[in-house]
Motif scaffolding. Structure first.
Motif, PDB file in Angstrom:
ATOM      1  N   TYR A  40       1.404   5.454  -0.059  1.00  0.00           N
ATOM      2  CA  TYR A  40       0.694   6.649   0.382  1.00  0.00           C
ATOM      3  C   TYR A  40       1.199   7.883  -0.360  1.00  0.00           C
ATOM      4  O   TYR A  40       2.256   7.867  -1.008  1.00  0.00           O
ATOM      5  N   ARG A  41       0.468   8.970  -0.236  1.00  0.00           N
ATOM      6  CA  ARG A  41       0.786  10.209  -0.956  1.00  0.00           C
ATOM      7  C   ARG A  41       2.121  10.800  -0.525  1.00  0.00           C
ATOM      8  O   ARG A  41       2.787  11.475  -1.299  1.00  0.00           O
ATOM      9  N   VAL A  68       0.840  -1.204   0.000  1.00  0.00           N
ATOM     10  CA  VAL A  68       0.000   0.000   0.000  1.00  0.00           C
ATOM     11  C   VAL A  68       0.874   1.252   0.000  1.00  0.00           C
ATOM     12  O   VAL A  68       1.564   1.529   0.985  1.00  0.00           O
ATOM     13  N   LYS A  82      -5.002   0.897   7.574  1.00  0.00           N
ATOM     14  CA  LYS A  82      -4.069   1.259   6.502  1.00  0.00           C
ATOM     15  C   LYS A  82      -4.791   1.275   5.152  1.00  0.00           C
ATOM     16  O   LYS A  82      -4.554   2.157   4.326  1.00  0.00           O
ATOM     17  N   GLU A 131      -7.164   8.731   0.711  1.00  0.00           N
ATOM     18  CA  GLU A 131      -6.206   9.510  -0.066  1.00  0.00           C
ATOM     19  C   GLU A 131      -6.512   9.407  -1.557  1.00  0.00           C
ATOM     20  O   GLU A 131      -6.435  10.398  -2.288  1.00  0.00           O
ATOM     21  N   ARG A 132      -6.860   8.227  -2.022  1.00  0.00           N
ATOM     22  CA  ARG A 132      -7.155   8.041  -3.436  1.00  0.00           C
ATOM     23  C   ARG A 132      -8.422   8.808  -3.829  1.00  0.00           C
ATOM     24  O   ARG A 132      -8.486   9.416  -4.899  1.00  0.00           O
ATOM     25  N   PHE A 187      -5.528   4.592   2.717  1.00  0.00           N
ATOM     26  CA  PHE A 187      -5.211   4.635   1.289  1.00  0.00           C
ATOM     27  C   PHE A 187      -6.440   5.033   0.474  1.00  0.00           C
ATOM     28  O   PHE A 187      -6.345   5.852  -0.452  1.00  0.00           O
ATOM     29  N   CYS A 188      -7.599   4.454   0.794  1.00  0.00           N
ATOM     30  CA  CYS A 188      -8.828   4.759   0.049  1.00  0.00           C
ATOM     31  C   CYS A 188      -9.206   6.227   0.163  1.00  0.00           C
ATOM     32  O   CYS A 188      -9.606   6.855  -0.829  1.00  0.00           O
TER      33      CYS A 188
END
Length: 217
Positions: free
Chosen positions: A161-162, A159, A202, A209-210, A206-207
């Motif tokens: 991240y940004r 995963v 986690k 951020e996406r 991620f979701c």
């Protein structure tokens, strides 16, 4: 506009399994605070069975206000409380997120992430995800690694991240459906069957951020 304490809620749960996603459950708001609703454990309408919810699970909720108008909002499970009965804590939506139209836009996002899987015979393969959410994910099946409905898999997900950081998420998943694509490939739909809350967090991070990236485009 917000549902009130003792208000009845009608709930559908996000799932890779379309049949499961169509099931409707009933619950009631037991308490509320600034950020959350505390609801009773949902009960399936057709057979009165209680439905165990998990941290991070995504929900589509409707309720009928005093004027008889049905309203909808999407949310997810943020925790649990032990009172006289067990209560489920869900995120309280913003007012603008409540609608008279059902929008089944859960936290599931399209993402091509590397997923290592291990079958019960200990064979392994690396596959790519098609989408992912707090309750499960879909993967493009590899011909050399046959999977079938009902199969249990051990999984390790990469995963990003940004901020450039990378996490490894470990969980067990159950194959709930296999879909044949027009391209000839197969898409395996998996639900998390065993995952620690910290690992699910986690995935949810991620979701979020996406989704934020999608909105900024």
């Amino acid at each position: 506009m917000f549902p009130k304490i003792n208000e009845v809620l009608y709930i559908q749960i996000a799932s890779a399994d379309e049949k499961e996603e169509q099931k409707e459950y009933k619950s009631r708001i037991a308490d509320a605070d600034e950020n959350s609703f505390l609801i009773e454990v949902p009960m399936q309408q057709s057979n009165s069975r209680l439905k165990k919810l998990f941290f991070g699970e995504e929900l589509s909720i409707s309720y009928i206000n005093e004027s008889g108008v049905r309203h909808y909002f999407n949310t997810y499970v943020t925790g649990f409380e032990e009172d006289v009965i067990r209560l489920v804590r869900i995120r309280k939506p913003l007012l603008e997120e409540i609608s008279k139209i059902q929008r089944r836009s859960f936290l599931r996002v399209h993402a091509s992430l590397e997923l290592a899987v291990q079958g019960e015979d200990l064979t392994r393969a690396v596959m790519l995800t098609e989408d992912i959410g707090g309750g499960g994910l879909s993967i493009y099946c590899e011909p050399a690694f046959k999977i079938q409905e009902g199969q249990r898999l051990k999984c390790w997900l990469l995963v990003p991240y940004r901020n450039g950081g990378i996490d490894h998420v470990q969980f067990e998943a159950e194959v709930v459906r296999i879909k044949k694509l027009e391209s000839g490939r197969e898409l395996g739909m998996l639900k998390f069957s065993q995952i620690m809350d910290s690992e699910r967090q986690k995935v949810i991070k991620f979701c979020f951020e996406r989704q934020l990236d999608y909105r900024m485009k």
